[in-house]
Design a protein around this motif. Structure first.
Motif, short mmCIF file in Angstrom:
data_model
loop_
_atom_site.label_atom_id
_atom_site.label_comp_id
_atom_site.label_asym_id
_atom_site.label_seq_id
_atom_site.Cartn_x
_atom_site.Cartn_y
_atom_site.Cartn_z
N SER A 96 3.10 -0.17 -9.41
CA SER A 96 1.77 0.13 -9.93
C SER A 96 1.86 0.75 -11.33
O SER A 96 2.78 1.50 -11.65
CB SER A 96 1.03 1.09 -9.00
N GLU A 97 0.88 0.42 -12.14
CA GLU A 97 0.86 0.94 -13.52
C GLU A 97 0.79 2.46 -13.54
O GLU A 97 1.41 3.12 -14.38
CB GLU A 97 -0.32 0.33 -14.26
N GLN A 98 0.03 3.03 -12.61
CA GLN A 98 -0.13 4.48 -12.58
C GLN A 98 1.21 5.18 -12.36
O GLN A 98 1.53 6.16 -13.06
CB GLN A 98 -1.11 4.89 -11.48
N TRP A 99 1.99 4.70 -11.40
CA TRP A 99 3.27 5.37 -11.12
C TRP A 99 4.28 5.10 -12.23
O TRP A 99 4.99 6.00 -12.67
CB TRP A 99 3.83 4.90 -9.78
N SER B 299 5.01 -0.57 -2.13
CA SER B 299 4.64 -1.52 -3.18
C SER B 299 4.05 -0.84 -4.40
O SER B 299 3.99 -1.43 -5.49
CB SER B 299 3.65 -2.55 -2.63
N GLU B 300 3.63 0.43 -4.25
CA GLU B 300 3.10 1.19 -5.38
C GLU B 300 4.18 1.46 -6.44
O GLU B 300 3.88 1.94 -7.53
CB GLU B 300 2.50 2.51 -4.90
N GLY C 109 0.78 -1.23 0.00
CA GLY C 109 0.00 0.00 0.00
C GLY C 109 0.81 1.27 0.00
O GLY C 109 0.26 2.36 -0.22
N LEU C 110 2.14 1.16 0.24
CA LEU C 110 3.01 2.34 0.24
C LEU C 110 4.13 2.13 -0.78
O LEU C 110 3.99 2.47 -1.95
CB LEU C 110 3.55 2.61 1.65
N LEU D 215 6.71 8.58 -4.40
CA LEU D 215 5.57 7.84 -3.85
C LEU D 215 5.22 8.39 -2.47
O LEU D 215 6.08 8.51 -1.60
CB LEU D 215 5.91 6.35 -3.74
N SER D 216 3.95 8.71 -2.27
CA SER D 216 3.51 9.25 -1.00
C SER D 216 3.71 8.23 0.11
O SER D 216 3.28 7.07 0.00
CB SER D 216 2.04 9.64 -1.09
N THR E 57 11.73 4.07 -0.53
CA THR E 57 11.55 3.28 -1.76
C THR E 57 11.76 4.16 -2.98
O THR E 57 12.41 3.75 -3.95
CB THR E 57 10.15 2.64 -1.78
N SER E 58 11.19 5.36 -2.96
CA SER E 58 11.37 6.30 -4.08
C SER E 58 12.84 6.62 -4.29
O SER E 58 13.34 6.64 -5.42
CB SER E 58 10.59 7.59 -3.80
#
Length: 278
Positions: free
Chosen positions: A202-205, A198-199, A195-196, A243-244, A249-250
């Motif tokens: 994600s396709e959006q990011w 792991s995004e 949820g953090l 990533l918020s 990770t970012s």
């Protein structure tokens, strides 16, 4: 019956005597409880180990198929009713010597594992302090994937990896023929916070990377910035939203990009690609 059979039986009984004595103890004796627990643990470990060994070839085949699918997707190719192997067959696979930037002749890139090479001191280089991706050792060779149209390079795909907060993230970056602009990016393996972090997969990011200029004057310039990127800022083409709630990770993605696109990574190879285009 052989004459020495009673002797062998007596010797076997002597060896097993202490164990049999334990199992003859009352059920409420803690020594018997401990012995039974140890026996069960041993039996379970044997079963688990045997299962893991038996399943390893299947797991390796599945991993290879999954990677092929990721490469085909990031290349922007559609199977179009064809098999995955047929679609992957449109992609040229080469092995690159990272120090020279040249293709390695006489090696089979399809059977090469950069993960295994990274663990082999004879096939990798210790990075010391020059390790923003936090990978410790860099394989001396890496596979690259090229899509050509009418003999001209259309897409260049580079495997990349580096440390996130909790895991090593493995991905693929697809570059335009200029060797500096991203066409696509994917993270296909990670174990970051659900949820953090792991995004990151994600396709959006990941879609935000398309069109970003990753390299200027031979140097990586891409940044993953906290908060949103102002589209009107002069450096917007070099920046991606962080990533918020997942700053580390970012940062890990930014660091692995800087490493693999730099001089210790694919830098010499990308210089050659740009030089060949004139």
């Amino acid at each position: 019956m052989r004459a020495d059979a009673p002797i062998r039986d007596n010797a076997r009984a002597g060896r097993l005597g202490p164990l049999l004595a334990v199992f003859r103890l009352p059920n409420d004796d803690p020594r018997k409880t401990l012995a039974v627990a140890l026996a069960l643990c041993l039996a379970c470990s044997v079963v688990v180990s045997a299962t893991a060994v038996a399943l390893r070839p299947l797991q390796e085949r599945n991993a290879a198929l999954a990677l092929k699918e990721e490469i085909v997707n990031v290349a922007g190719l559609s199977t179009g009713g064809r098999s995955l192997d047929e679609a992957f067959g449109q992609i040229e696979t080469q092995l690159v010597d990272l120090d020279s930037g040249e293709f390695v002749e006489g090696a089979d890139p399809l059977t090469y594992s950069y993960r295994e090479a990274a663990q082999d001191p004879s096939a990798s280089t210790a990075l010391g302090d020059s390790d923003p991706a936090d990978i410790d050792r860099r394989p001396d060779r890496m596979p690259v994937y090229l899509v050509r149209r009418n003999g001209e390079l259309e897409t260049l795909i580079l495997p990349v990896y580096g440390a996130g907060l909790w895991s090593t993230m493995h991905g693929l970056v697809a570059l335009a023929p200029d060797g500096r602009t991203a066409k696509a990016f994917t993270i296909y393996e990670q174990r970051e916070t659900a949820g953090l972090g792991s995004e990151v997969a994600s396709e959006q990011w990941l879609s935000a990377w398309s069109g970003k200029v990753l390299i200027e004057d031979g140097e990586p310039v891409i940044e993953v910035v906290k908060g949103g990127v102002d589209p009107s800022s002069p450096n917007a083409e070099h920046r991606v939203d962080g990533l918020s709630g997942a700053t580390l990770t970012s940062n890990g993605v930014a660091n692995l990009m800087r490493f693999w696109l730099g001089e210790r990574g694919y830098g010499p190879f990308l210089d050659r690609i740009r030089s060949d285009r004139g």
